[in-house]
Design a protein around this motif. Structure first.
Motif, PDB file in Angstrom:
ATOM      1  N   MET A  26      39.652  29.202  38.643  1.00  0.00           N
ATOM      2  CA  MET A  26      40.165  30.517  39.017  1.00  0.00           C
ATOM      3  C   MET A  26      39.616  31.595  38.099  1.00  0.00           C
ATOM      4  O   MET A  26      39.460  32.738  38.479  1.00  0.00           O
ATOM      5  N   LYS A  27      39.319  31.198  36.851  1.00  0.00           N
ATOM      6  CA  LYS A  27      38.804  32.166  35.904  1.00  0.00           C
ATOM      7  C   LYS A  27      37.457  32.706  36.373  1.00  0.00           C
ATOM      8  O   LYS A  27      37.105  33.855  36.121  1.00  0.00           O
ATOM      9  N   LYS A  28      36.671  31.848  37.070  1.00  0.00           N
ATOM     10  CA  LYS A  28      35.379  32.275  37.578  1.00  0.00           C
ATOM     11  C   LYS A  28      35.533  33.419  38.566  1.00  0.00           C
ATOM     12  O   LYS A  28      34.623  34.209  38.766  1.00  0.00           O
ATOM     13  N   ASN A  29      36.683  33.495  39.221  1.00  0.00           N
ATOM     14  CA  ASN A  29      36.939  34.553  40.198  1.00  0.00           C
ATOM     15  C   ASN A  29      37.495  35.816  39.562  1.00  0.00           C
ATOM     16  O   ASN A  29      37.846  36.756  40.265  1.00  0.00           O
ATOM     17  N   GLY A  30      37.619  35.818  38.256  1.00  0.00           N
ATOM     18  CA  GLY A  30      38.059  37.009  37.556  1.00  0.00           C
ATOM     19  C   GLY A  30      39.548  37.174  37.401  1.00  0.00           C
ATOM     20  O   GLY A  30      40.026  38.248  37.042  1.00  0.00           O
ATOM     21  N   PHE A  31      40.349  36.116  37.650  1.00  0.00           N
ATOM     22  CA  PHE A  31      41.794  36.206  37.489  1.00  0.00           C
ATOM     23  C   PHE A  31      42.176  36.023  36.023  1.00  0.00           C
ATOM     24  O   PHE A  31      41.918  34.972  35.440  1.00  0.00           O
ATOM     25  N   LYS A  32      42.761  37.037  35.457  1.00  0.00           N
ATOM     26  CA  LYS A  32      43.198  36.966  34.063  1.00  0.00           C
ATOM     27  C   LYS A  32      44.723  36.885  33.934  1.00  0.00           C
ATOM     28  O   LYS A  32      45.244  36.360  32.965  1.00  0.00           O
ATOM     29  N   LYS A  33      45.422  37.403  34.936  1.00  0.00           N
ATOM     30  CA  LYS A  33      46.881  37.412  34.892  1.00  0.00           C
ATOM     31  C   LYS A  33      47.424  37.195  36.303  1.00  0.00           C
ATOM     32  O   LYS A  33      47.024  37.892  37.240  1.00  0.00           O
ATOM     33  N   ILE A  34      48.342  36.230  36.451  1.00  0.00           N
ATOM     34  CA  ILE A  34      48.900  35.906  37.770  1.00  0.00           C
ATOM     35  C   ILE A  34      50.426  35.906  37.706  1.00  0.00           C
ATOM     36  O   ILE A  34      51.018  35.380  36.758  1.00  0.00           O
ATOM     37  N   LEU A  35      51.033  36.484  38.719  1.00  0.00           N
ATOM     38  CA  LEU A  35      52.482  36.535  38.843  1.00  0.00           C
ATOM     39  C   LEU A  35      52.965  35.375  39.704  1.00  0.00           C
ATOM     40  O   LEU A  35      52.432  35.127  40.784  1.00  0.00           O
ATOM     41  N   ILE A  87      44.693  31.304  32.025  1.00  0.00           N
ATOM     42  CA  ILE A  87      45.145  32.487  32.753  1.00  0.00           C
ATOM     43  C   ILE A  87      46.549  32.831  32.292  1.00  0.00           C
ATOM     44  O   ILE A  87      47.411  31.952  32.175  1.00  0.00           O
ATOM     45  N   LYS A  88      46.807  34.083  32.019  1.00  0.00           N
ATOM     46  CA  LYS A  88      48.131  34.528  31.596  1.00  0.00           C
ATOM     47  C   LYS A  88      49.077  34.480  32.793  1.00  0.00           C
ATOM     48  O   LYS A  88      48.739  34.944  33.884  1.00  0.00           O
ATOM     49  N   VAL A  89      50.274  33.921  32.597  1.00  0.00           N
ATOM     50  CA  VAL A  89      51.231  33.738  33.689  1.00  0.00           C
ATOM     51  C   VAL A  89      52.474  34.589  33.458  1.00  0.00           C
ATOM     52  O   VAL A  89      53.096  34.524  32.389  1.00  0.00           O
ATOM     53  N   ILE A  90      52.817  35.370  34.473  1.00  0.00           N
ATOM     54  CA  ILE A  90      54.048  36.159  34.473  1.00  0.00           C
ATOM     55  C   ILE A  90      54.994  35.520  35.477  1.00  0.00           C
ATOM     56  O   ILE A  90      54.622  35.301  36.635  1.00  0.00           O
ATOM     57  N   LEU A  91      56.201  35.212  35.064  1.00  0.00           N
ATOM     58  CA  LEU A  91      57.179  34.544  35.935  1.00  0.00           C
ATOM     59  C   LEU A  91      58.400  35.433  36.140  1.00  0.00           C
ATOM     60  O   LEU A  91      58.931  36.001  35.190  1.00  0.00           O
ATOM     61  N   ILE A  92      58.839  35.515  37.407  1.00  0.00           N
ATOM     62  CA  ILE A  92      60.125  36.155  37.714  1.00  0.00           C
ATOM     63  C   ILE A  92      61.052  35.074  38.222  1.00  0.00           C
ATOM     64  O   ILE A  92      60.780  34.429  39.238  1.00  0.00           O
TER      65      ILE A  92
END
Length: 263
Positions: free
Chosen positions: A1-10, A41-46
């Motif tokens: 996923m990093k290859k696709n430019g995702f640095k932070k995902i909710l 990848i940095k993960v944000i969780l709600i």
């Protein structure tokens, strides 16, 4: 996923404990967070439920103990500015929230890419009328059915199909507000109850004492599939899985039935 430019995902979490969500989604959501972390990848969780594994300190980078609804999720998106969002690991609440955010244009506004199950797939599977039509379009047999958004429409569909009927609420898991009806009085009670929590009900012919068989299938984006296992409910169709006992593998199918379903 990093290859696709995702640095932070909710990730929209599992939320409150109830039939149809939380237990299984707490586990799957936790595995998703671990997979994202492995990709750095940095993960944000709600997730408003503090008593879940997802909210453990060593998993997500940031945890918001907030209700999973469009108002609060949009606030978090505006603050964190994630590159993508996962909607499939929070049960029915997260799916419905994702549909509302899409409808309001929030994902487009903040340029958030929906990862995993696309909105079109969620809408297809959660709208029972659309799903029934889709099954018919690929030549899969389904019971006679019709949808309704009010009691008058429900009575018209019921008259056309005939009792007994199974009433299912759309956009709901765990068999919420669904039920079997054998006459018009029961129809009114169940439909009114279902429409109180859902904008639509599906009314279909009740398949009395049919077996309920499930297959667990994993499929990737290019069409490779693996049939993991099959399961059989001890109770007949109409008794919700949460109120029944499920045995894996199935116990009463003969060899021809097993392989025809598997294929």
């Amino acid at each position: 996923m990093k290859k696709n430019g995702f640095k932070k995902i909710l990730v929209l979490g599992s939320g409150a404990l109830k039939i149809g969500e939380a237990g299984e989604f707490d586990y799957s959501g936790s595995q998703a967070i671990k997979a994202l972390k492995e990709e750095q990848i940095k993960v944000i969780l709600i997730n408003p439920n503090i008593a879940t594994f997802q909210t453990s300190k060593f998993l997500a980078d940031e945890v918001y103990f907030l209700p999973i609804d469009d108002y609060f999720v949009e606030k978090v998106i505006a603050k964190e500015k994630p590159d993508g969002v996962l909607l499939s690991f929070g049960g029915q609440t997260a799916l419905n929230c994702g549909l509302m955010l899409q409808k309001k244009g929030v994902f487009k506004k903040y340029r958030v890419k929906i990862l995993g199950s696309p909105i079109s797939s969620i809408e297809l599977t959660e709208n029972r009328e659309f799903f029934a039509k889709h099954l018919k379009s690929i030549s899969l047999p389904v019971p006679p059915s019709g949808s309704a958004v009010n009691l008058k429409e429900a009575k018209r569909v019921a008259k056309k199909i005939g009792f007994p009927l199974m009433i299912r609420a759309s956009f709901a898991l765990g068999g919420q507000k669904s039920g079997i009806v054998k006459n018009e009085k029961e129809l009114e009670e169940v439909v009114k109850s279902a429409l109180a929590v859902s904008p639509q009900v599906l009314i279909e012919k009740y398949l009395h004492h049919f077996k309920e068989i499930e297959y667990e299938v994993v499929r990737d984006k290019i069409g490779n599939t693996i049939t993991v296992c099959n399961m059989e409910n001890l109770d007949p169709l109409g008794i919700h899985t949460g109120d029944s006992i499920v045995v894996a593998p199935s116990q009463t199918l003969n060899n021809d039935e097993y392989h025809s379903l598997r294929e």
